[in-house]
Design an enzyme around this catalytic site. Structure first.
Site, PDB file in Angstrom:
ATOM      1  N   GLU A 131       0.800  -1.236   0.000  1.00  0.00           N
ATOM      2  CA  GLU A 131       0.000   0.000   0.000  1.00  0.00           C
ATOM      3  C   GLU A 131       0.833   1.287   0.000  1.00  0.00           C
ATOM      4  O   GLU A 131       0.533   2.223   0.740  1.00  0.00           O
ATOM      5  CB  GLU A 131      -0.968  -0.003   1.198  1.00  0.00           C
ATOM      6  CG  GLU A 131      -1.868  -1.224   1.219  1.00  0.00           C
ATOM      7  CD  GLU A 131      -2.817  -1.259   2.424  1.00  0.00           C
ATOM      8  OE1 GLU A 131      -2.605  -0.511   3.387  1.00  0.00           O
ATOM      9  OE2 GLU A 131      -3.783  -2.050   2.374  1.00  0.00           O
ATOM     10  N   ASN A 162       2.228  -5.164  -3.144  1.00  0.00           N
ATOM     11  CA  ASN A 162       0.828  -5.510  -2.859  1.00  0.00           C
ATOM     12  C   ASN A 162       0.021  -4.240  -2.587  1.00  0.00           C
ATOM     13  O   ASN A 162       0.489  -3.352  -1.867  1.00  0.00           O
ATOM     14  CB  ASN A 162       0.803  -6.416  -1.606  1.00  0.00           C
ATOM     15  CG  ASN A 162      -0.525  -7.097  -1.365  1.00  0.00           C
ATOM     16  OD1 ASN A 162      -1.048  -7.776  -2.256  1.00  0.00           O
ATOM     17  ND2 ASN A 162      -1.062  -6.961  -0.160  1.00  0.00           N
ATOM     18  N   HIS A 176     -10.398  -6.069  -1.828  1.00  0.00           N
ATOM     19  CA  HIS A 176     -11.434  -6.019  -0.795  1.00  0.00           C
ATOM     20  C   HIS A 176     -12.645  -5.342  -1.450  1.00  0.00           C
ATOM     21  O   HIS A 176     -12.644  -4.128  -1.666  1.00  0.00           O
ATOM     22  CB  HIS A 176     -10.952  -5.205   0.410  1.00  0.00           C
ATOM     23  CG  HIS A 176      -9.796  -5.834   1.127  1.00  0.00           C
ATOM     24  ND1 HIS A 176      -9.919  -7.017   1.833  1.00  0.00           N
ATOM     25  CD2 HIS A 176      -8.498  -5.464   1.247  1.00  0.00           C
ATOM     26  CE1 HIS A 176      -8.746  -7.337   2.365  1.00  0.00           C
ATOM     27  NE2 HIS A 176      -7.863  -6.409   2.019  1.00  0.00           N
ATOM     28  N   GLU A 222      -6.067 -10.740  -1.295  1.00  0.00           N
ATOM     29  CA  GLU A 222      -6.827 -10.544  -0.048  1.00  0.00           C
ATOM     30  C   GLU A 222      -8.327 -10.483  -0.342  1.00  0.00           C
ATOM     31  O   GLU A 222      -9.063  -9.693   0.254  1.00  0.00           O
ATOM     32  CB  GLU A 222      -6.375  -9.260   0.668  1.00  0.00           C
ATOM     33  CG  GLU A 222      -4.893  -9.213   0.986  1.00  0.00           C
ATOM     34  CD  GLU A 222      -4.484  -8.006   1.823  1.00  0.00           C
ATOM     35  OE1 GLU A 222      -5.348  -7.383   2.462  1.00  0.00           O
ATOM     36  OE2 GLU A 222      -3.286  -7.691   1.833  1.00  0.00           O
ATOM     37  N   ASP A 266     -12.132 -10.461  -0.598  1.00  0.00           N
ATOM     38  CA  ASP A 266     -13.335 -10.628   0.218  1.00  0.00           C
ATOM     39  C   ASP A 266     -14.392  -9.667  -0.320  1.00  0.00           C
ATOM     40  O   ASP A 266     -14.069  -8.774  -1.109  1.00  0.00           O
ATOM     41  CB  ASP A 266     -13.091 -10.454   1.729  1.00  0.00           C
ATOM     42  CG  ASP A 266     -12.516  -9.112   2.133  1.00  0.00           C
ATOM     43  OD1 ASP A 266     -12.462  -8.194   1.291  1.00  0.00           O
ATOM     44  OD2 ASP A 266     -12.129  -8.961   3.307  1.00  0.00           O
TER      45      ASP A 266
END
Ligand code: GLA
Length: 359
Positions: free
Chosen positions: A179, A220, A256, A284, A286
């Protein structure tokens, strides 16, 4: 591992969809120590996701937390049975793995990370190390007293060298930088970037490469799937890193998502970054929901779209979710994962199966 009774019932209703022979299951089960051998007493069942994805030459993974792994046998059993890759949810973050000043043996605490790595080894799972340079979950000692630039460089170098060195030869990849790009596409202003973002990022990848010559080194980040501005900024960062010889091997897209938003074609994003010569992963995944049946259906279709995008891209090696049960995790109230809090498969789990076994 046997599924909890409620889960077993749900599985039995779906078993007729699969014509699994004992031979087929046995051949796929070879790398999975946890997969039970079929027997007369143990009726045929759908293949775990990890076996279903294996013929595609890719991994399916999940973030895994240390605590439930110790205390909840259903959690541990399903983790080993369903997934071929594991990301420590918190165990390798700075505040957990490096709680004390300095960079000698007494500064680090590898207990949780080691437990997760050993679990993965015992069950034939790959491990994504996560995350070396991040603006969050930094212990107080790093900033109290406030360090000079030289002290900060030394702290970060000691951290990267110490942690990557400890796990040398044991991990598939590291999220070296997490990030670094902000939501508006500018470089995020952080403690680390105060040293100069390009310098810190390039240095971190070089220190990681020196500490483990074979582990894959990833950048990432979140939001590239929904913000063209952010996607462009990450692309330019990686392009510059490649052009300057920074040893970056891959890019992870967190993804996400939310069931109340719309998204473009994820495979276009993956292909664009694969074009830089990078390995790509969804890291990641979701999907937040309000828990309603309608949003759980939207969630299911997004899970299918995410997985299918990875299946379609030759340079995508893994589809990884940020947990697998709504019982645990940072967003339990939004039911973002593929199993409910009682480990029953949700439509999202069915959608993953369906993506791997189109009927
Ligand atoms: C980010 C981080 C993860 C995790 C999640 C929580 O995506 O990379 O480690 O903390 O946020 O949602």
């Amino acid at each position: 591992m046997t599924w909890p009774r409620a889960v077993a019932g749900a599985i039995l209703t779906r078993m007729k969809r699969f014509a699994w022979t004992a031979a087929a299951l046995a051949s796929l089960a070879a790398p999975c120590a946890a997969a039970p051998a079929p027997s007369a007493a143990d009726a045929p069942r759908p293949p775990p996701l990890r076996l279903a994805i294996a013929p595609f030459g890719k991994w399916i993974g999940t973030a895994a937390a240390y605590q439930p792994l110790q205390s909840d046998p259903n959690y541990a059993g399903l983790l080993a049975e369903q997934f071929s890759m594991l990301t420590p949810e918190n165990a390798m973050k700075f505040s957990v793995v490096h709680p004390r000043p300095g960079a000698d043996a007494g500064s680090f605490d590898f207990a949780q990370g080691d437990a997760l790595v050993e679990f993965a080894r015992a069950h034939g799972m790959k491990v994504r190390g996560h995350a070396l340079v991040w603006h969050d979950q930094i212990p107080d000692w790093v900033t109290h007293p406030f360090p000079s630039d030289a002290q900060l460089v030394s702290t970060l170098q000691g951290h990267v060298a110490g942690v990557v060195g400890h796990y040398r030869g044991k991990l598939y990849s590291w999220d070296v930088v997490n990030e670094a790009v902000d939501s508006d596409g500018t470089m995020r202003a952080t403690l680390w970037s105060s040293l100069g973002p390009e310098y810190v990022i390039a240095s971190a990848f070089r220190w990681a490469r020196a500490a483990d010559p074979n582990v894959k080194l990833f950048y990432n980040d979140y939001g590239a799937e929904s913000s063209p501005t952010k996607a462009d900024a990450i692309y330019e960062l990686l392009q510059t890193m490649k052009a300057s010889g920074v040893p970056v091997d891959g890019v992870g897209f967190q993804m996400h998502l939310s069931a109340d938003k719309t998204y473009g074609d994820f495979s276009v994003l993956l292909k664009r970054f694969a074009g830089l010569g990078l390995e790509v992963q969804i890291t990641e995944f979701d999907v937040n929901t309000d828990g309603s049946p309608a949003q759980l259906q939207v969630q299911a279709s997004l899970y299918a779209r995410g997985l299918k995008a990875c299946l379609a891209e030759p340079k995508c090696t893994a589809f990884v979710t940020w947990g697998f049960t709504d019982k645990y995790g940072p967003r339990v109230g939004q039911a973002p994962l593929m199993l409910d809090a009682s480990y029953r498969p949700k439509p999202a789990y069915d959608a993953l199966e369906q993506a791997l076994f189109p009927r």
